[in-house]
Design a protein around this motif. Structure first.
Motif, PDB file in Angstrom:
ATOM      1  N   ASP A   1      -9.937   2.374 -44.055  1.00  0.00           N
ATOM      2  CA  ASP A   1     -11.307   1.969 -43.752  1.00  0.00           C
ATOM      3  C   ASP A   1     -11.498   0.458 -43.812  1.00  0.00           C
ATOM      4  O   ASP A   1     -12.605  -0.031 -43.984  1.00  0.00           O
ATOM      5  CB  ASP A   1     -12.287   2.648 -44.722  1.00  0.00           C
ATOM      6  CG  ASP A   1     -11.844   2.500 -46.182  1.00  0.00           C
ATOM      7  OD1 ASP A   1     -11.176   1.491 -46.519  1.00  0.00           O
ATOM      8  OD2 ASP A   1     -12.157   3.390 -46.988  1.00  0.00           O
ATOM      9  N   ALA A   2     -10.392  -0.304 -43.656  1.00  0.00           N
ATOM     10  CA  ALA A   2     -10.440  -1.774 -43.655  1.00  0.00           C
ATOM     11  C   ALA A   2     -11.118  -2.328 -44.895  1.00  0.00           C
ATOM     12  O   ALA A   2     -11.840  -3.319 -44.833  1.00  0.00           O
ATOM     13  CB  ALA A   2     -11.113  -2.289 -42.383  1.00  0.00           C
ATOM     14  N   GLY A   3     -10.874  -1.684 -46.025  1.00  0.00           N
ATOM     15  CA  GLY A   3     -11.469  -2.148 -47.275  1.00  0.00           C
ATOM     16  C   GLY A   3     -12.913  -1.715 -47.416  1.00  0.00           C
ATOM     17  O   GLY A   3     -13.786  -2.546 -47.703  1.00  0.00           O
TER      18      GLY A   3
ATOM     19  N   TYR B   1     -12.817  -8.784 -41.701  1.00  0.00           N
ATOM     20  CA  TYR B   1     -12.774 -10.251 -41.624  1.00  0.00           C
ATOM     21  C   TYR B   1     -11.372 -10.805 -41.880  1.00  0.00           C
ATOM     22  O   TYR B   1     -11.200 -12.003 -42.095  1.00  0.00           O
ATOM     23  CB  TYR B   1     -13.774 -10.898 -42.585  1.00  0.00           C
ATOM     24  CG  TYR B   1     -15.194 -10.449 -42.371  1.00  0.00           C
ATOM     25  CD1 TYR B   1     -15.774 -10.438 -41.104  1.00  0.00           C
ATOM     26  CD2 TYR B   1     -15.968 -10.014 -43.450  1.00  0.00           C
ATOM     27  CE1 TYR B   1     -17.080 -10.003 -40.911  1.00  0.00           C
ATOM     28  CE2 TYR B   1     -17.278  -9.580 -43.261  1.00  0.00           C
ATOM     29  CZ  TYR B   1     -17.815  -9.574 -41.994  1.00  0.00           C
ATOM     30  OH  TYR B   1     -19.103  -9.138 -41.805  1.00  0.00           O
ATOM     31  N   SER B   2     -10.366  -9.926 -41.875  1.00  0.00           N
ATOM     32  CA  SER B   2      -8.958 -10.366 -41.995  1.00  0.00           C
ATOM     33  C   SER B   2      -8.709 -11.190 -43.253  1.00  0.00           C
ATOM     34  O   SER B   2      -7.961 -12.164 -43.232  1.00  0.00           O
ATOM     35  CB  SER B   2      -8.553 -11.169 -40.749  1.00  0.00           C
ATOM     36  OG  SER B   2      -8.768 -10.417 -39.580  1.00  0.00           O
ATOM     37  N   LYS B   3      -9.305 -10.761 -44.341  1.00  0.00           N
ATOM     38  CA  LYS B   3      -9.139 -11.503 -45.598  1.00  0.00           C
ATOM     39  C   LYS B   3      -7.799 -11.234 -46.254  1.00  0.00           C
ATOM     40  O   LYS B   3      -7.239 -12.098 -46.926  1.00  0.00           O
ATOM     41  CB  LYS B   3     -10.267 -11.148 -46.561  1.00  0.00           C
ATOM     42  CG  LYS B   3     -11.647 -11.592 -46.113  1.00  0.00           C
ATOM     43  CD  LYS B   3     -12.699 -11.192 -47.138  1.00  0.00           C
ATOM     44  CE  LYS B   3     -14.095 -11.618 -46.716  1.00  0.00           C
ATOM     45  NZ  LYS B   3     -15.120 -11.204 -47.718  1.00  0.00           N
ATOM     46  N   TYR B   4      -7.263 -10.015 -46.072  1.00  0.00           N
ATOM     47  CA  TYR B   4      -5.983  -9.667 -46.693  1.00  0.00           C
ATOM     48  C   TYR B   4      -5.397  -8.467 -45.948  1.00  0.00           C
ATOM     49  O   TYR B   4      -6.124  -7.683 -45.336  1.00  0.00           O
ATOM     50  CB  TYR B   4      -6.156  -9.341 -48.177  1.00  0.00           C
ATOM     51  CG  TYR B   4      -7.195  -8.281 -48.468  1.00  0.00           C
ATOM     52  CD1 TYR B   4      -6.873  -6.917 -48.424  1.00  0.00           C
ATOM     53  CD2 TYR B   4      -8.513  -8.635 -48.785  1.00  0.00           C
ATOM     54  CE1 TYR B   4      -7.833  -5.952 -48.689  1.00  0.00           C
ATOM     55  CE2 TYR B   4      -9.479  -7.664 -49.046  1.00  0.00           C
ATOM     56  CZ  TYR B   4      -9.121  -6.329 -49.005  1.00  0.00           C
ATOM     57  OH  TYR B   4     -10.065  -5.364 -49.252  1.00  0.00           O
ATOM     58  N   PRO B   5      -4.082  -8.322 -45.999  1.00  0.00           N
ATOM     59  CA  PRO B   5      -3.467  -7.165 -45.343  1.00  0.00           C
ATOM     60  C   PRO B   5      -3.678  -5.898 -46.161  1.00  0.00           C
ATOM     61  O   PRO B   5      -3.882  -5.947 -47.376  1.00  0.00           O
ATOM     62  CB  PRO B   5      -1.983  -7.540 -45.281  1.00  0.00           C
ATOM     63  CG  PRO B   5      -1.794  -8.494 -46.407  1.00  0.00           C
ATOM     64  CD  PRO B   5      -3.089  -9.249 -46.545  1.00  0.00           C
ATOM     65  N   ILE B   6      -3.619  -4.761 -45.487  1.00  0.00           N
ATOM     66  CA  ILE B   6      -3.761  -3.479 -46.165  1.00  0.00           C
ATOM     67  C   ILE B   6      -2.555  -2.597 -45.817  1.00  0.00           C
ATOM     68  O   ILE B   6      -1.835  -2.848 -44.850  1.00  0.00           O
ATOM     69  CB  ILE B   6      -5.087  -2.771 -45.801  1.00  0.00           C
ATOM     70  CG1 ILE B   6      -5.215  -2.578 -44.270  1.00  0.00           C
ATOM     71  CG2 ILE B   6      -6.268  -3.551 -46.319  1.00  0.00           C
ATOM     72  CD1 ILE B   6      -4.805  -1.252 -43.762  1.00  0.00           C
ATOM     73  N   ASP B   7      -2.356  -1.574 -46.621  1.00  0.00           N
ATOM     74  CA  ASP B   7      -1.365  -0.552 -46.335  1.00  0.00           C
ATOM     75  C   ASP B   7      -2.089   0.575 -45.607  1.00  0.00           C
ATOM     76  O   ASP B   7      -2.924   1.266 -46.203  1.00  0.00           O
ATOM     77  CB  ASP B   7      -0.752  -0.032 -47.644  1.00  0.00           C
ATOM     78  CG  ASP B   7       0.249   1.100 -47.414  1.00  0.00           C
ATOM     79  OD1 ASP B   7       0.376   1.569 -46.271  1.00  0.00           O
ATOM     80  OD2 ASP B   7       0.890   1.511 -48.397  1.00  0.00           O
ATOM     81  N   PRO B   8      -1.821   0.787 -44.325  1.00  0.00           N
ATOM     82  CA  PRO B   8      -2.587   1.778 -43.559  1.00  0.00           C
ATOM     83  C   PRO B   8      -2.436   3.208 -44.069  1.00  0.00           C
ATOM     84  O   PRO B   8      -3.258   4.063 -43.730  1.00  0.00           O
ATOM     85  CB  PRO B   8      -2.012   1.654 -42.142  1.00  0.00           C
ATOM     86  CG  PRO B   8      -1.321   0.338 -42.113  1.00  0.00           C
ATOM     87  CD  PRO B   8      -0.838   0.082 -43.492  1.00  0.00           C
TER      88      PRO B   8
END
Length: 560
Positions: free
Chosen positions: A465-467, A453-460
């Protein structure tokens, strides 16, 4: 090979082996194969440091000796973490179901640094040969030599590649993996559509094109994809909008730059971003405009998609966009979306949205990922893209130019490319696409580096697993590197699948489709289909070799 107080083990393997650091090698050596002219061929060499050595051996040099007419690239297979490798009700065709480190990113090997060997751990290097399109047919030995930092030879493997004197034909399949331009801007910390952002966009487009991605998601407005209801993603809008009362004017300067970039890198097809929100088409995408000198949002979650205001906007925007398309000769290369993955409960809103755009887009393909046949049956979408586990009903009804896709939900008895799946399950889709006579393939995750849901960026490199939302391997196939994309095993293997498809099409031109299918399905009691997914690596490799042998025989028959 032993050297001093340590031993250095090596083994040639195919590209379909996943080498885990904490387990013994399961696959037998694989040291010879064939390929066509113009093909990109990859294999691996696994290595392990043994003996009484207790410290990591660093700065191991790797060099290749060969006369192969190809550009050669050596990369190190890195390990990526997975907290969520699969759903609890997964099928039995997985390598592991436990969290841990999985082989995936392909890191460049810098000449001054070499590779490292950790005592007791199997690791591997990935060797890619981009074979010249006019390479002379014949057998080419490839010697791969490992040397210590002191220059001592500590290991060696030999691979033989047989070049068949037939050129791999151009790709016919339309293939899109959604490029998320906002993720690039967020990760690299650049302003959207700044010169720095355009540089990153071009580098990721170039890598996409080299891997058979010939269609690109084009953000005329910020794509309404994987966004929390009421939330928003960074604005990546290629079209300028000026609002003056009920009248709108549009600027296409950035879109023209985008088109030029695509053409420069051989991406011939554009899929314009969705004109309505995901999962139902109930709202408008976020659209920004200048009004009375103020830049502001004029449509979004608060907009009723079926309302008069948004319909009036589209009645002005779509004719202007189509004029741009005609002026630049893009009529045969432009595709549109209404809404992504609507379900049966969304039929009323999707019908309304479809009717709004249909009067403008009657001459253009509208493609949407959806899996209920009713949308096509009721005339709401002319070019449905059913998921691979729902495609049979669409096939049985004879829909022409059928596409397919998969994502996180397609994980039982079908192809996919999660970290924990064997690579054969990724690559077999090339043969499935051929058997199904499929026109296009779509995937949503080229570089989605946000949480669900694009709530926050992640470090790939830490979150795959997109959170804890999607099994690792679903959301992206490239990692961010200092100079551009870091490719993955999964991206390379999927491209091998596309090359298999092209080889099958070449063979069909020689011996006919029926004989090709007989050859491909040899050894499969149930045949081959999207829901009949062979997971035997040896079978797939043997079938591709059989295809190459048949092409060679076809050349003899033709007197070439």
């Amino acid at each position: 090979m032993s050297s001093g107080n340590y031993s250095f083990q090596t083994r040639c393997l195919s590209s379909l082996t996943k080498v885990f650091a904490d387990e013994e090698l399961q696959d037998l050596p694989y040291a010879n194969a064939s390929a066509l002219q113009g093909e990109t061929y990859s294999f691996q060499i696994a290595y392990r440091l043994g003996g009484p050595q207790t410290r990591t051996l660093k700065s191991i040099g790797v060099r290749i000796e060969t006369d192969l007419p190809a550009a050669l690239l050596i990369r190190s297979v890195g390990l990526a973490p997975s907290e969520f490798p699969c759903y609890g009700d997964h099928d039995g065709h997985v390598l592991r179901s436990t969290p841990g480190l999985y082989p995936d990113p392909l890191f460049p090997v810098h000449p001054n640094e070499g590779i490292a060997a950790v005592p007791g751990q199997w690791r591997s290097i990935w060797i890619t040969a981009e074979i010249d399109s006019d390479a002379k047919a014949g057998n080419y030995p490839i010697r791969v030599i490992f040397e210590s930092a002191e220059g001592e030879r500590i290991g060696e493997e030999a691979f033989e590649l047989d070049i068949v004197g037939a050129r791999l034909p151009e790709q016919k399949l339309l293939h899109t993996e959604w490029l998320h331009t906002d993720c690039l801007a967020t990760y690299y910390r650049v302003d959207i559509f700044s010169e720095a952002h355009w540089i990153w966009i071009e580098r990721y487009m170039e890598t996409a094109s080299r891997h058979g991605i010939n269609m690109i998601l084009t953000p005329i407005f910020t794509p309404p994809l994987d966004t929390q209801v009421g939330g928003e993603r960074p604005t990546v809008q290629l079209v300028d909008v000026v609002k003056d009362g009920d009248r709108y004017t549009f600027g296409f300067g950035r879109l023209k730059r985008w088109v030029d970039l695509c053409e420069r890198h051989g991406i011939r097809f554009l899929e314009f971003s969705h004109l309505f929100t995901q999962w139902g088409a109930a709202h408008a995408p976020k659209i920004m405009a200048s009004e009375n000198g103020q830049y502001k949002q004029i449509f979004g979650w608060e907009t009723d998609a079926s309302g008069r205001q948004y319909a009036a906007f589209l009645d002005q925007f779509l004719p202007s966009l189509l004029q741009f398309i005609r002026e630049h000769g893009l009529e045969a290369h432009s595709y549109f979306h209404v809404s992504d993955e609507p379900g049966l409960n969304h039929l009323p809103t999707y019908r309304s949205a479809s009717q709004i755009v249909a009067k403008h887009l009657a001459d253009y393909p509208v493609i949407d990922a959806l899996s209920n046949y009713e949308f096509y049956e009721q005339g709401l979408v002319r070019n449905p893209i059913p998921a691979s586990n729902h495609i049979r009903e669409f096939q049985e009804n004879g829909i022409p130019n059928l596409w397919t896709y998969y994502c996180c939900s397609q994980y039982k008895q079908v192809s996919n490319r999660f970290f924990n799946m064997p690579s054969v399950r990724n690559r077999v889709i090339g043969m499935q696409l051929y058997k199904g006579n499929i026109a296009g393939f779509l995937h949503w995750g080229y570089n989605f580096w946000y949480s669900q849901y694009s709530k926050y960026p992640i470090d790939p490199y830490r979150v795959t697993d997109a959170g804890l939302a999607f099994p690792s391997g679903d959301a992206f196939v490239v990692y961010p590197g200092e100079d551009g994309p870091i490719e993955s095993i999964r991206l390379e293997v999927f491209f091998e699948a596309l090359q298999d498809l092209r080889a099958l099409q070449l063979l069909e031109s020689m011996i006919g489709r029926e004989r090709v299918l007989q050859l491909v399905e040899e050894g499969l009691p149930e045949g081959l289909d999207f829901d009949v997914c062979p997971t035997d690596t040896a079978w797939l490799l043997s079938r591709r070799e059989a295809v190459n042998r048949a092409i060679r025989e076809g050349l003899k028959t033709e007197g070439r």
